[in-house]
Motif scaffolding. Sequence first.
Motif, short mmCIF file in Angstrom:
data_model
loop_
_atom_site.label_atom_id
_atom_site.label_comp_id
_atom_site.label_asym_id
_atom_site.label_seq_id
_atom_site.Cartn_x
_atom_site.Cartn_y
_atom_site.Cartn_z
N PRO A 366 67.25 42.59 74.76
CA PRO A 366 67.95 42.09 75.94
C PRO A 366 67.59 42.85 77.22
O PRO A 366 67.19 44.01 77.16
CB PRO A 366 69.44 42.29 75.59
CG PRO A 366 69.46 42.38 74.10
CD PRO A 366 68.18 43.03 73.70
N CYS A 367 67.76 42.18 78.34
CA CYS A 367 67.49 42.78 79.65
C CYS A 367 68.40 43.99 79.85
O CYS A 367 69.60 43.94 79.58
CB CYS A 367 67.76 41.73 80.73
SG CYS A 367 67.68 42.37 82.41
N ILE A 368 67.84 45.09 80.31
CA ILE A 368 68.66 46.29 80.55
C ILE A 368 68.91 46.49 82.05
O ILE A 368 69.35 47.54 82.48
CB ILE A 368 68.00 47.54 79.94
CG1 ILE A 368 66.56 47.71 80.47
CG2 ILE A 368 68.00 47.49 78.41
CD1 ILE A 368 65.95 49.06 80.18
N ARG A 369 68.57 45.49 82.83
CA ARG A 369 68.81 45.50 84.29
C ARG A 369 68.20 46.72 84.98
O ARG A 369 68.83 47.36 85.83
CB ARG A 369 70.32 45.44 84.57
CG ARG A 369 70.93 44.22 83.96
CD ARG A 369 72.35 44.07 84.32
NE ARG A 369 72.87 42.86 83.70
CZ ARG A 369 73.90 42.21 84.14
NH1 ARG A 369 74.53 42.62 85.20
NH2 ARG A 369 74.32 41.13 83.53
N CYS A 370 66.99 47.01 84.60
CA CYS A 370 66.34 48.19 85.18
C CYS A 370 65.70 47.87 86.54
O CYS A 370 65.34 48.78 87.28
CB CYS A 370 65.28 48.71 84.23
SG CYS A 370 63.92 47.54 84.00
N ALA A 371 65.51 46.58 86.83
CA ALA A 371 64.94 46.12 88.11
C ALA A 371 63.47 46.45 88.29
O ALA A 371 62.93 46.31 89.38
CB ALA A 371 65.75 46.63 89.30
N ARG A 372 62.80 46.87 87.23
CA ARG A 372 61.37 47.16 87.39
C ARG A 372 60.61 45.90 87.79
O ARG A 372 59.68 45.94 88.58
CB ARG A 372 60.78 47.67 86.06
CG ARG A 372 61.13 49.10 85.80
CD ARG A 372 60.34 49.61 84.62
NE ARG A 372 61.08 50.68 84.00
CZ ARG A 372 60.75 51.26 82.87
NH1 ARG A 372 59.68 50.87 82.22
NH2 ARG A 372 61.47 52.24 82.38
N CYS A 373 61.02 44.76 87.21
CA CYS A 373 60.34 43.50 87.53
C CYS A 373 60.54 43.15 89.01
O CYS A 373 59.64 42.62 89.66
CB CYS A 373 60.83 42.39 86.62
SG CYS A 373 62.61 42.16 86.64
N VAL A 374 61.74 43.43 89.52
CA VAL A 374 62.05 43.11 90.92
C VAL A 374 61.16 43.95 91.85
O VAL A 374 60.58 43.45 92.81
CB VAL A 374 63.54 43.37 91.23
CG1 VAL A 374 63.86 43.01 92.68
CG2 VAL A 374 64.43 42.61 90.27
S1 SF4 Z 1 62.12 44.50 83.90
FE1 SF4 Z 1 63.51 42.96 84.65
S2 SF4 Z 1 63.86 41.56 82.93
FE2 SF4 Z 1 62.94 43.42 82.11
S3 SF4 Z 1 64.68 44.64 81.48
FE3 SF4 Z 1 64.19 45.31 83.56
S4 SF4 Z 1 65.47 43.99 84.87
FE4 SF4 Z 1 65.49 43.09 82.81
#
Ligand code: SF4
Length: 470
Positions: A366-374
């Motif tokens: 599950p998504c861990i809301r790390c925001a790396r993708c953002v």
């Molecule tokens: S990179 Fe984006 S989709 Fe992946 S876990 Fe972090 S916030 Fe969630």
Amino acid sequence: MNSATFKGGTHPFEGKSLSENSEIRFAEFSGDYVFPMSQHIGAPAKPCVNVGDHVLAGQKIGEAQGFISADVISSVSGTVKKVEPRMQVSGQPQMSVVIESDGKFETVSGIGEMNDWQSFSKDDIRKAVKDAGITGMGGAGFPTYVKLMPKDDEAIDYFIANGSECEPYLTSDYRLMMEEGEKIVAGLKICLMLFPNAKGVVAIEDNKPKAIAHMTELCKGEQRIEVRALKTKYPEGGERQLINAVTGRYINSSMLPADVGAIVDNVATIIAIYEAVALSTPLMEKVITITGDAVAEPSNLRVRIGSSYKDALLFVGGLKKEAKKVICGGPMMGQALFDLDVPVTKPSSALCVFEHDEVAEKPTTPCIRCARCVNACPEFLVPPMMVKAATNGDLEGFEALNGMECMECGTCSYVCPARRPLTQIFKQARKMVMNKRRVEAAEKRQREELERIASEAAEAARAAALERLK
Ligand code: SF4
Ligand code: SF4
């Protein structure tokens, strides 16, 4: 080196050392060559040969249909064996002309003849590019002569030769810069003849110092051309990111580069322009990289368009290990390939074969809301919210989050520690939105047609009533 760049992006494992020192070899095969009628963005070409016809290399076998389209040229001499749908890299069959090569590779007369291109008019240049069937060779496949016809030639102030080759493992553009740099400079000079106010920029990522040095040397004394080093970062070679890095300007999906005064062509496309204009040679060949840790001899090959990937792989010794993943193109934006017997086309860039499939081998969490993708998204999107909308079937929500600006670059998926298949979800959602828009447009056309018929009928009834009253 002070290298230009854009905001966002990532730095994946480069993998280029496998093939970067492999000089381009010419690989020619016997048997059938397959020429899909749609190797470009826009309307597919229409076959203009029939089964049984004898054709020559350099002969037109598919006629462009409409403004955004491109001719298809045979790269071999031989007999037209079939005109039928054939499987493509996309996994979809597509109308194709199949030519059984006679092994002679005889060309139509005049190919290779040198032209005094310096005396060409703008129309001569554009016609030569159009007749040569050239489309973008860096991936997108946009018809090149259309790109060379912006609304206002005077408004173009940058002509960018894209030599960034930011996709991991790919080295064909690097080899072209090292081995055929003179053609890139001459091709750029031809393009600059169309745009009097433009400067030519050869843009190269700074992980290719030899190519930067070589191209800089070749451009010495060229008043209108400079070489610009770009930071090594994916997707530096994406058209929008490249324009931003070189000019500081932004475009979105509803704009063309020409809207901000720029035209971008891949270095291979610029060589094709040179060959068409200066050497009367249409687009018949493509340099591709065959690489990956499962490939016996990672190489850069010049192959005739229409050759099969299977033959190209056998030419470099086939596989040395069992393959778990086969990708047409690079690992970030390429397409998984399930059948190697599909043709090399104008936008083909590579075949990557790996002994591991890291995506399939590790589970998604599950998504861990790390925001790396953002932080990494070069289009400033918010992938976790887009995923939520897309997986809920909320296409309007996906559009409202600017999901259609996604260029499917794969950066978000690459940086995601939870290994979420973000890009695949966006690809699917974008396809669904485009289908929805197509259906809506067709319904609108149908509604308008019905309204037109109803209004004509009412008008006729009114005229008949008036006639009766007379
Ligand atoms: S990179 Fe984006 S989709 Fe992946 S876990 Fe972090 S916030 Fe969630
Ligand atoms: S695939 Fe789309 S959402 Fe993901 S990083 Fe690239 S542009 Fe952004």
